[in-house]
Design an enzyme around this catalytic site. Structure first.
Site, short mmCIF file in Angstrom:
data_model
loop_
_atom_site.label_atom_id
_atom_site.label_comp_id
_atom_site.label_asym_id
_atom_site.label_seq_id
_atom_site.Cartn_x
_atom_site.Cartn_y
_atom_site.Cartn_z
N CYS A 68 2.93 13.13 -6.65
CA CYS A 68 2.32 12.24 -5.65
C CYS A 68 1.60 12.99 -4.54
O CYS A 68 0.51 12.59 -4.12
CB CYS A 68 3.36 11.29 -5.07
SG CYS A 68 4.56 12.07 -3.96
N HIS A 106 7.38 10.69 -0.69
CA HIS A 106 6.30 10.10 -1.48
C HIS A 106 5.10 9.76 -0.60
O HIS A 106 5.19 8.92 0.30
CB HIS A 106 6.80 8.85 -2.20
CG HIS A 106 5.82 8.25 -3.15
ND1 HIS A 106 5.34 8.95 -4.25
CD2 HIS A 106 5.21 7.04 -3.18
CE1 HIS A 106 4.49 8.18 -4.90
NE2 HIS A 106 4.38 7.02 -4.28
N ASP A 121 -1.83 3.69 -4.35
CA ASP A 121 -0.87 4.69 -4.82
C ASP A 121 -1.20 5.02 -6.27
O ASP A 121 -0.89 4.24 -7.17
CB ASP A 121 0.56 4.16 -4.70
CG ASP A 121 1.61 5.19 -5.11
OD1 ASP A 121 1.22 6.28 -5.59
OD2 ASP A 121 2.81 4.90 -4.96
#
Length: 289
Positions: A68, A106, A121
């Site tokens: 991520c 994250h 995302d």
């Protein structure tokens, strides 16, 4: 760094497209369809970094994926270059022990278009990967091919959750695999709207690739969304998942891959070629596809 290089990497042909919601949806989906969520570097004797130039070279020039902090940091640069108004945020991933991890590990992006905020995302992977940005509206069901996503605001934080479908394993030998998630409702992560810089993730980046408690140290993970579902290689276990919303189920085809075939599978199924020797890992830890 060249925006055209990124567009070529994801197969986007609208170089002159406006920075609107339609374009955001397009590049978001193309990213998750062409750039894997993966942590293979740390299982090849390499180090992940928060250096944007290094991340760009890895993902765009070397045709790799990333986790991520790499994928979403690169995506934030893309948003900036395209003229979007965005804010980088940090989230705490739900740890399956009925709580969120204490560390904000994250990285995600909040994009504002015509005064409306959206969650972007491109790097959570497997069955919890959103294909398109989500409207920041508390309690609204937002159906996408992987399932129904939902953002909730409890007054202090936002929580992302997903209602999925039953996973039907095609090979009985894998029916009780710990990779199969029998939960239909999943809490994914929580976050606040506090802006974060890339430096905020330096500690998390170090922890995730050095701590013996880190999921990413315990398992090698590679996941890529496909037009019909997603595929994943966890350790030596390869899964091809086909979404079947008409029957309210997902079909899961699983098989074990011998070491001698791992390199070919990564190239054929994920379009990845690793430079250094890759050592798969699948030690005991909670992780579901």
């Amino acid at each position: 760094m060249d925006l055209k290089g990124y567009f070529k990497r994801i197969g986007f042909t609208g170089q002159d497209a406006k920075a609107d919601f339609e374009t955001l949806c397009t590049i978001h989906k193309l990213h998750v369809m062409n750039i894997p969520f993966e942590n293979l570097s740390m299982h090849c004797g390499e180090r992940n970094t928060m250096d944007l130039q290094i991340i760009y070279d890895k993902i765009v020039k070397s045709n790799r994926g990333g986790w991520c902090c790499e994928n979403n940091l690169l995506f934030s640069w893309v948003l900036k270059e395209m003229g979007y108004k965005y804010t980088t945020l940090a989230s705490k991933v739900f740890n399956r022990v009925n709580d969120f991890n204490p560390m904000e590990t994250h990285l995600i992006n909040l994009v504002e278009i015509d005064g409306k905020p959206y969650l972007a995302d491109v790097s959570f992977g497997v069955s919890c990967q959103i294909w398109h940005p989500l409207e920041m509206i508390s309690g609204k069901d937002q159906p996408q091919p992987p399932g129904v996503f939902r953002l909730l605001n409890d007054g202090m934080r936002w929580i992302l959750e997903k209602t999925g479908r039953k996973q039907l394993v095609q090979d009985e030998a894998f029916a009780h695999s710990n990779l199969i998630d029998k939960r239909l409702m999943k809490t994914i992560y929580c976050f606040t709207l506090t802006p974060r810089s890339s430096d905020h993730f330096l500690e998390a980046c170090e922890y995730l690739q050095t701590s013996q408690d880190s999921l990413f140290m315990l398992k090698s993970i590679c996941s890529l969304q496909t037009p019909t579902g997603f595929r994943a290689l966890i350790g030596w276990t390869f899964s091809e998942v086909t979404f079947n919303p008409q029957e309210d189920s997902d079909l899961v085809d699983m098989k074990e891959i011998p070491d001698c075939e791992i390199e070919d599978l990564l190239r054929e199924k994920f379009n990845l070629v690793l430079v250094n020797r890759f050592t798969p890992k699948n030690n005991k830890a909670k992780y579901n596809i």
